[in-house]
Write a protein that holds these residues in place. Structure first.
Motif, PDB file in Angstrom:
ATOM      1  N   ASP A 140       0.843  -1.202   0.000  1.00 28.75           N
ATOM      2  CA  ASP A 140       0.000   0.000   0.000  1.00 28.75           C
ATOM      3  C   ASP A 140       0.876   1.248   0.000  1.00 28.75           C
ATOM      4  O   ASP A 140       1.864   1.332   0.731  1.00 28.75           O
ATOM      5  N   HIS A 141       0.494   2.234  -0.789  1.00 24.73           N
ATOM      6  CA  HIS A 141       1.232   3.497  -0.777  1.00 24.73           C
ATOM      7  C   HIS A 141       0.723   4.433   0.308  1.00 24.73           C
ATOM      8  O   HIS A 141       1.333   5.444   0.596  1.00 24.73           O
ATOM      9  N   ARG A 142      -0.403   4.070   0.918  1.00 21.33           N
ATOM     10  CA  ARG A 142      -0.957   4.869   2.018  1.00 21.33           C
ATOM     11  C   ARG A 142      -1.854   3.975   2.857  1.00 21.33           C
ATOM     12  O   ARG A 142      -2.318   2.924   2.399  1.00 21.33           O
ATOM     13  N   PRO A 143      -2.137   4.376   4.101  1.00 23.28           N
ATOM     14  CA  PRO A 143      -3.106   3.605   4.902  1.00 23.28           C
ATOM     15  C   PRO A 143      -4.493   3.677   4.275  1.00 23.28           C
ATOM     16  O   PRO A 143      -4.841   4.670   3.626  1.00 23.28           O
ATOM     17  N   HIS A 144      -5.268   2.643   4.473  1.00 21.36           N
ATOM     18  CA  HIS A 144      -6.633   2.593   3.951  1.00 21.36           C
ATOM     19  C   HIS A 144      -7.626   2.550   5.107  1.00 21.36           C
ATOM     20  O   HIS A 144      -7.400   1.862   6.108  1.00 21.36           O
ATOM     21  N   TRP A 145      -8.708   3.302   4.946  1.00 23.73           N
ATOM     22  CA  TRP A 145      -9.751   3.320   5.961  1.00 23.73           C
ATOM     23  C   TRP A 145     -10.641   2.093   5.816  1.00 23.73           C
ATOM     24  O   TRP A 145     -10.973   1.683   4.708  1.00 23.73           O
ATOM     25  N   ARG A 146     -11.043   1.551   6.937  1.00 23.43           N
ATOM     26  CA  ARG A 146     -12.028   0.478   6.952  1.00 23.43           C
ATOM     27  C   ARG A 146     -12.795   0.566   8.275  1.00 23.43           C
ATOM     28  O   ARG A 146     -12.395   1.296   9.190  1.00 23.43           O
ATOM     29  N   ALA A 147     -13.901  -0.152   8.339  1.00 15.88           N
ATOM     30  CA  ALA A 147     -14.746  -0.037   9.529  1.00 15.88           C
ATOM     31  C   ALA A 147     -15.623  -1.258   9.674  1.00 15.88           C
ATOM     32  O   ALA A 147     -15.802  -2.051   8.736  1.00 15.88           O
ATOM     33  N   GLY A 148     -16.171  -1.403  10.848  1.00 15.70           N
ATOM     34  CA  GLY A 148     -17.131  -2.462  11.108  1.00 15.70           C
ATOM     35  C   GLY A 148     -18.138  -1.997  12.132  1.00 15.70           C
ATOM     36  O   GLY A 148     -17.908  -1.043  12.882  1.00 15.70           O
ATOM     37  N   GLY A 149     -19.262  -2.659  12.160  1.00 17.39           N
ATOM     38  CA  GLY A 149     -20.290  -2.306  13.131  1.00 17.39           C
ATOM     39  C   GLY A 149     -21.235  -3.466  13.352  1.00 17.39           C
ATOM     40  O   GLY A 149     -21.321  -4.389  12.544  1.00 17.39           O
ATOM     41  N   MET A 150     -21.934  -3.396  14.481  1.00 16.47           N
ATOM     42  CA  MET A 150     -22.935  -4.412  14.794  1.00 16.47           C
ATOM     43  C   MET A 150     -24.096  -3.750  15.507  1.00 16.47           C
ATOM     44  O   MET A 150     -23.905  -2.839  16.319  1.00 16.47           O
ATOM     45  N   LEU A 151     -25.287  -4.199  15.165  1.00 15.24           N
ATOM     46  CA  LEU A 151     -26.510  -3.734  15.805  1.00 15.24           C
ATOM     47  C   LEU A 151     -27.301  -4.959  16.244  1.00 15.24           C
ATOM     48  O   LEU A 151     -27.503  -5.873  15.450  1.00 15.24           O
ATOM     49  N   VAL A 152     -27.710  -4.988  17.511  1.00 14.69           N
ATOM     50  CA  VAL A 152     -28.568  -6.070  17.995  1.00 14.69           C
ATOM     51  C   VAL A 152     -29.810  -5.458  18.628  1.00 14.69           C
ATOM     52  O   VAL A 152     -29.762  -4.375  19.211  1.00 14.69           O
ATOM     53  N   GLN A 153     -30.938  -6.175  18.476  1.00 11.57           N
ATOM     54  CA  GLN A 153     -32.213  -5.694  19.007  1.00 11.57           C
ATOM     55  C   GLN A 153     -32.954  -6.838  19.691  1.00 11.57           C
ATOM     56  O   GLN A 153     -32.944  -7.971  19.216  1.00 11.57           O
ATOM     57  N   HIS A 154     -33.606  -6.494  20.791  1.00 15.04           N
ATOM     58  CA  HIS A 154     -34.411  -7.461  21.532  1.00 15.04           C
ATOM     59  C   HIS A 154     -35.763  -7.606  20.859  1.00 15.04           C
ATOM     60  O   HIS A 154     -36.413  -6.624  20.497  1.00 15.04           O
ATOM     61  N   LEU A 155     -36.187  -8.846  20.667  1.00 10.73           N
ATOM     62  CA  LEU A 155     -37.477  -9.107  20.038  1.00 10.73           C
ATOM     63  C   LEU A 155     -38.583  -9.126  21.088  1.00 10.73           C
ATOM     64  O   LEU A 155     -38.348  -9.497  22.239  1.00 10.73           O
ATOM     65  N   ASP A 186     -33.328 -12.424  30.488  1.00 10.54           N
ATOM     66  CA  ASP A 186     -31.978 -12.982  30.579  1.00 10.54           C
ATOM     67  C   ASP A 186     -31.346 -13.143  29.204  1.00 10.54           C
ATOM     68  O   ASP A 186     -30.130 -12.939  29.046  1.00 10.54           O
ATOM     69  N   GLY A 187     -32.155 -13.514  28.198  1.00 14.17           N
ATOM     70  CA  GLY A 187     -31.611 -13.685  26.863  1.00 14.17           C
ATOM     71  C   GLY A 187     -31.044 -12.399  26.306  1.00 14.17           C
ATOM     72  O   GLY A 187     -29.945 -12.377  25.744  1.00 14.17           O
ATOM     73  N   TRP A 188     -31.796 -11.308  26.473  1.00  7.51           N
ATOM     74  CA  TRP A 188     -31.326 -10.010  25.971  1.00  7.51           C
ATOM     75  C   TRP A 188     -30.089  -9.565  26.734  1.00  7.51           C
ATOM     76  O   TRP A 188     -29.132  -9.051  26.144  1.00  7.51           O
ATOM     77  N   ASN A 189     -30.072  -9.767  28.037  1.00  8.56           N
ATOM     78  CA  ASN A 189     -28.894  -9.388  28.819  1.00  8.56           C
ATOM     79  C   ASN A 189     -27.665 -10.179  28.384  1.00  8.56           C
ATOM     80  O   ASN A 189     -26.552  -9.653  28.333  1.00  8.56           O
ATOM     81  N   GLU A 190     -27.857 -11.460  28.054  1.00  6.42           N
ATOM     82  CA  GLU A 190     -26.728 -12.269  27.600  1.00  6.42           C
ATOM     83  C   GLU A 190     -26.238 -11.806  26.231  1.00  6.42           C
ATOM     84  O   GLU A 190     -25.030 -11.733  25.981  1.00  6.42           O
ATOM     85  N   ALA A 191     -27.177 -11.493  25.333  1.00  9.74           N
ATOM     86  CA  ALA A 191     -26.792 -11.002  24.010  1.00  9.74           C
ATOM     87  C   ALA A 191     -25.979  -9.715  24.122  1.00  9.74           C
ATOM     88  O   ALA A 191     -24.963  -9.533  23.429  1.00  9.74           O
ATOM     89  N   LYS A 192     -26.410  -8.818  24.997  1.00 11.32           N
ATOM     90  CA  LYS A 192     -25.685  -7.562  25.192  1.00 11.32           C
ATOM     91  C   LYS A 192     -24.318  -7.798  25.816  1.00 11.32           C
ATOM     92  O   LYS A 192     -23.324  -7.174  25.431  1.00 11.32           O
ATOM     93  N   ALA A 193     -24.267  -8.696  26.799  1.00 10.27           N
ATOM     94  CA  ALA A 193     -23.013  -8.954  27.490  1.00 10.27           C
ATOM     95  C   ALA A 193     -21.969  -9.537  26.541  1.00 10.27           C
ATOM     96  O   ALA A 193     -20.783  -9.155  26.581  1.00 10.27           O
ATOM     97  N   LEU A 194     -22.388 -10.453  25.683  1.00  8.66           N
ATOM     98  CA  LEU A 194     -21.456 -11.037  24.729  1.00  8.66           C
ATOM     99  C   LEU A 194     -20.994  -9.996  23.706  1.00  8.66           C
ATOM    100  O   LEU A 194     -19.816  -9.941  23.340  1.00  8.66           O
ATOM    101  N   MET A 195     -21.919  -9.168  23.260  1.00  7.65           N
ATOM    102  CA  MET A 195     -21.547  -8.118  22.310  1.00  7.65           C
ATOM    103  C   MET A 195     -20.569  -7.130  22.939  1.00  7.65           C
ATOM    104  O   MET A 195     -19.688  -6.587  22.257  1.00  7.65           O
TER     105      MET A 195
END
Length: 339
Positions: free
Chosen positions: A193-208, A239-248
């Motif tokens: 690479d002749h210069r650094p390259h920008w990159r990114a990631g993201g995650m969204l989780v929602q409780h059903l 508890d399921g939503w709390n676990e999903a958030k904790a792992l994330m």
């Protein structure tokens, strides 16, 4: 020694996939059925690098705009119709304007405006975190379904908080859906690479909701985006939503932006013990919607002949797109017949 093909096959089996892992510039939906949770991951490479490098933004501004682009991709990619998701901030901070458009089904563009003097002062004082650059103001999320269709808009106050915090607040206020968001932007330099390259990631989780997915509006676009009365107000953090958030919460920025870590591998790493169902990836591209015809129509309908004469320099009107920097040139007299 196990050959590369066998290693790939083994990985596919462990991930439970019947397709290759997704790469950059994709959004991957998923569900955590045992945790009553759904979500999306996004990984941006060349698309984001093009958006950020085109304007040669200072690094702190580029990171903030990058976060906004990731957030817009996470939300806008849920649209089920041909429309546009527009996210815009207007604040009193060093970065006083951000606009990101997601043009369904896959187009992204973004732009940031900043005050150079305020940015220099903030850097001297060590105030370059995204939330500090935003300052106070508001963030508007708008869905434009096209001509002759109603626009939906939600507005959230910005009071020195991050885009992640704002997203949490928005979904609770507008749709009353417990939501967690993680955003990460980084520069990577690879061999050659002749210069650094920008990159990114993201995650969204929602409780059903307790009733299941059929009773919850999809991410903005499949319900009334601006009316909280359409959302179920009776969500409880189980508890399921709390676990999903904790792992994330165990995710770090490097994992989200790592070019060697696909969305599928990331989800498997986080949720393999509880089980994760991954859906086909959706591509994302950098694409501007500007055109000579649109700008010509704007000059013709929004300005008088006198206005256009004043705009002209050396007998020519130049209009530069703030998003993609494309320059369009017009003769101020070419509109005379239309007038």
């Amino acid at each position: 020694m196990t050959d590369k093909t066998t290693m790939t096959d083994n990985m596919m089996t462990s991930l439970g996939l019947d397709r290759p892992e997704s790469g950059d510039d994709t959004v991957v939906p998923f569900t955590l059925d045992k945790l009553d949770t759904r979500g999306r991951t996004v990984r941006l490479g060349d698309a984001l690098d093009t958006i950020l490098s085109r304007h040669n933004y200072p690094a702190p501004v580029a990171r903030l705009l990058g976060e906004a682009v990731v957030l817009a991709a996470l939300i806008g990619s849920s649209l089920k119709f041909a429309g546009k998701f527009i996210m815009q901030t207007q604040t009193d901070g060093p970065v006083n304007l951000i606009v990101v458009d997601f043009d369904a089904p896959d187009g992204l563009r973004g732009y940031a405006r900043f005050d150079h003097d305020m940015l220099v002062k903030a850097a001297e004082e060590g105030r370059t975190k995204p939330a500090e650059l935003l300052g106070k103001g508001h963030l508007a999320m708008t869905i434009d379904q096209g001509e002759h269709m109603e626009r939906y808009q939600g507005i959230v106050a910005l009071e020195g908080n991050s885009l992640e915090d704002v997203a949490h607040t928005y979904f609770m206020q507008s749709e009353q859906i417990p939501t967690q968001v993680r955003l990460a932007v980084a520069e990577f330099t690879q061999k050659g690479d002749h210069r650094p390259h920008w990159r990114a990631g993201g995650m969204l989780v929602q409780h059903l909701p307790e009733h299941g997915m059929s009773h919850i509006p999809d991410l903005p676009g499949d319900g009334d985006f601006s009316n909280p009365e359409t959302a179920d107000p009776h969500f409880e953090e189980d508890d399921g939503w709390n676990e999903a958030k904790a792992l994330m919460a165990t995710l770090d920025d490097l994992e989200l932006a790592d070019p060697e870590l696909s969305s599928e591998r990331l989800l498997f790493r986080l949720y393999h013990e509880t089980g994760v169902r991954v859906f086909p990836p959706m591509p994302v591209v950098e694409r501007c919607t500007c055109s000579a015809d649109r700008i010509e129509d704007m000059l013709s309908t929004s300005f008088t002949a006198e206005d256009r004469e004043e705009m002209a320099v050396d007998g020519e009107i130049e209009v530069v797109c703030e998003f993609c920097s494309t320059a369009y040139h017009f003769n101020p007299h070419q509109f005379d017949v239309k007038d």
